[in-house]
Design a protein around this motif. Structure first.
Motif, PDB file in Angstrom:
ATOM      1  N   UNK A  63       4.424  15.812  15.520  1.00  0.00           N
ATOM      2  CA  UNK A  63       4.486  14.501  14.863  1.00  0.00           C
ATOM      3  C   UNK A  63       3.347  13.621  15.376  1.00  0.00           C
ATOM      4  N   UNK A  64       3.074  13.697  16.674  1.00  0.00           N
ATOM      5  CA  UNK A  64       1.966  12.916  17.248  1.00  0.00           C
ATOM      6  C   UNK A  64       0.624  13.387  16.708  1.00  0.00           C
ATOM      7  N   UNK A  65       0.414  14.691  16.692  1.00  0.00           N
ATOM      8  CA  UNK A  65      -0.858  15.216  16.195  1.00  0.00           C
ATOM      9  C   UNK A  65      -1.049  14.852  14.723  1.00  0.00           C
ATOM     10  N   UNK A  66       0.009  14.991  13.939  1.00  0.00           N
ATOM     11  CA  UNK A  66      -0.079  14.614  12.525  1.00  0.00           C
ATOM     12  C   UNK A  66      -0.355  13.138  12.344  1.00  0.00           C
ATOM     13  N   UNK A  67       0.278  12.308  13.167  1.00  0.00           N
ATOM     14  CA  UNK A  67       0.053  10.871  13.064  1.00  0.00           C
ATOM     15  C   UNK A  67      -1.354  10.461  13.437  1.00  0.00           C
ATOM     16  N   UNK A  68      -1.936  11.159  14.401  1.00  0.00           N
ATOM     17  CA  UNK A  68      -3.296  10.819  14.821  1.00  0.00           C
ATOM     18  C   UNK A  68      -4.318  11.316  13.813  1.00  0.00           C
ATOM     19  N   UNK A  69      -4.104  12.522  13.285  1.00  0.00           N
ATOM     20  CA  UNK A  69      -5.117  13.143  12.427  1.00  0.00           C
ATOM     21  C   UNK A  69      -4.846  12.891  10.942  1.00  0.00           C
ATOM     22  N   UNK A  70      -3.635  13.158  10.502  1.00  0.00           N
ATOM     23  CA  UNK A  70      -3.335  13.111   9.071  1.00  0.00           C
ATOM     24  C   UNK A  70      -3.146  11.703   8.518  1.00  0.00           C
ATOM     25  N   UNK A  71      -2.481  10.838   9.252  1.00  0.00           N
ATOM     26  CA  UNK A  71      -2.181   9.509   8.714  1.00  0.00           C
ATOM     27  C   UNK A  71      -3.435   8.726   8.332  1.00  0.00           C
ATOM     28  N   UNK A  72      -4.460   8.630   9.189  1.00  0.00           N
ATOM     29  CA  UNK A  72      -5.660   7.903   8.747  1.00  0.00           C
ATOM     30  C   UNK A  72      -6.393   8.593   7.600  1.00  0.00           C
ATOM     31  N   UNK A  73      -6.447   9.923   7.622  1.00  0.00           N
ATOM     32  CA  UNK A  73      -7.168  10.640   6.558  1.00  0.00           C
ATOM     33  C   UNK A  73      -6.462  10.498   5.214  1.00  0.00           C
ATOM     34  N   UNK A  74      -5.153  10.718   5.190  1.00  0.00           N
ATOM     35  CA  UNK A  74      -4.405  10.579   3.932  1.00  0.00           C
ATOM     36  C   UNK A  74      -4.386   9.131   3.454  1.00  0.00           C
ATOM     37  N   UNK A  75      -4.244   8.201   4.385  1.00  0.00           N
ATOM     38  CA  UNK A  75      -4.250   6.791   4.008  1.00  0.00           C
ATOM     39  C   UNK A  75      -5.582   6.349   3.433  1.00  0.00           C
ATOM     40  N   UNK A  76      -6.676   6.793   4.047  1.00  0.00           N
ATOM     41  CA  UNK A  76      -7.998   6.439   3.535  1.00  0.00           C
ATOM     42  C   UNK A  76      -8.218   7.030   2.146  1.00  0.00           C
ATOM     43  N   UNK A  77      -7.831   8.289   1.976  1.00  0.00           N
ATOM     44  CA  UNK A  77      -7.997   8.928   0.667  1.00  0.00           C
ATOM     45  C   UNK A  77      -7.161   8.228  -0.393  1.00  0.00           C
ATOM     46  N   UNK A  78      -5.943   7.867  -0.055  1.00  0.00           N
ATOM     47  CA  UNK A  78      -5.076   7.165  -0.995  1.00  0.00           C
ATOM     48  C   UNK A  78      -5.643   5.789  -1.334  1.00  0.00           C
ATOM     49  N   UNK A  79      -6.067   5.049  -0.323  1.00  0.00           N
ATOM     50  CA  UNK A  79      -6.607   3.708  -0.548  1.00  0.00           C
ATOM     51  C   UNK A  79      -7.902   3.764  -1.360  1.00  0.00           C
ATOM     52  N   UNK A  80      -8.717   4.766  -1.118  1.00  0.00           N
ATOM     53  CA  UNK A  80      -9.967   4.890  -1.872  1.00  0.00           C
ATOM     54  C   UNK A  80      -9.692   5.254  -3.327  1.00  0.00           C
ATOM     55  N   UNK A  81      -8.725   6.154  -3.548  1.00  0.00           N
ATOM     56  CA  UNK A  81      -8.417   6.586  -4.915  1.00  0.00           C
ATOM     57  C   UNK A  81      -7.782   5.468  -5.737  1.00  0.00           C
ATOM     58  N   UNK A  86      -8.651  -3.497   1.320  1.00  0.00           N
ATOM     59  CA  UNK A  86      -8.144  -3.868   2.647  1.00  0.00           C
ATOM     60  C   UNK A  86      -7.516  -2.676   3.349  1.00  0.00           C
ATOM     61  N   UNK A  87      -6.767  -1.869   2.613  1.00  0.00           N
ATOM     62  CA  UNK A  87      -6.143  -0.690   3.206  1.00  0.00           C
ATOM     63  C   UNK A  87      -7.206   0.332   3.604  1.00  0.00           C
ATOM     64  N   UNK A  88      -8.252   0.433   2.798  1.00  0.00           N
ATOM     65  CA  UNK A  88      -9.331   1.372   3.116  1.00  0.00           C
ATOM     66  C   UNK A  88     -10.003   0.979   4.432  1.00  0.00           C
ATOM     67  N   UNK A  89     -10.252  -0.303   4.630  1.00  0.00           N
ATOM     68  CA  UNK A  89     -10.842  -0.775   5.888  1.00  0.00           C
ATOM     69  C   UNK A  89      -9.904  -0.523   7.057  1.00  0.00           C
ATOM     70  N   UNK A  90      -8.619  -0.764   6.846  1.00  0.00           N
ATOM     71  CA  UNK A  90      -7.635  -0.544   7.904  1.00  0.00           C
ATOM     72  C   UNK A  90      -7.593   0.925   8.305  1.00  0.00           C
ATOM     73  N   UNK A  91      -7.577   1.828   7.324  1.00  0.00           N
ATOM     74  CA  UNK A  91      -7.504   3.250   7.642  1.00  0.00           C
ATOM     75  C   UNK A  91      -8.813   3.764   8.243  1.00  0.00           C
ATOM     76  N   UNK A  92      -9.940   3.185   7.869  1.00  0.00           N
ATOM     77  CA  UNK A  92     -11.206   3.558   8.503  1.00  0.00           C
ATOM     78  C   UNK A  92     -11.192   3.164   9.979  1.00  0.00           C
TER      79      UNK A  92
END
Length: 123
Positions: A63-81, A86-92
């Protein structure tokens, strides 16, 4: 006389609300990683042994590894799409902080693996 006011109704916020909830969930997952990591370290150090304790530690670690690696990547992709700037900047920013943390962990791991001076097990 009955009139149809369908043109004056507010549009449905279905997709926007769903995306907002997804962005919030991914942000909370990333934010909860330090708490889950501390809990995982506490459970691992508490002496709980056996399949249940080992399984709990392993799940919390993933859960920790997924939160560190996956959460920012998926969030950035979602915010960009979806065009949420604002969400894109936050996830970056979250991705940059996660990358810095991962680099510090690798650096600490390298120092932890070094042998002490005069240790006979090191050649």
């Amino acid at each position: 006389m009955i009139t149809d006011d369908s043109s004056e109704r507010a549009p449905s916020d279905g997709p926007s609300t769903t995306v907002g909830r997804l962005v919030t969930g991914l942000s909370l997952w990333w934010t909860a990683v330090p708490v889950v990591f501390a809990a995982q370290a506490f459970v691992g150090a508490s002496g709980v042994r056996g399949p249940l304790g080992d399984g709990l530690v392993l799940v919390m670690l993933w859960v920790c590894i997924g939160g560190i690696v996956l959460a920012p990547a998926l969030g950035y992709a979602t915010a960009r799409a979806t065009g949420h700037a604002r969400a894109r900047k936050r996830f970056a920013t979250m991705g940059a902080v996660s990358l810095g943390f991962c680099l510090l962990v690798v650096l600490f791991w390298q120092f932890a693996m070094e042998c002490a001076p005069g240790d006979p097990s090191c050649s």
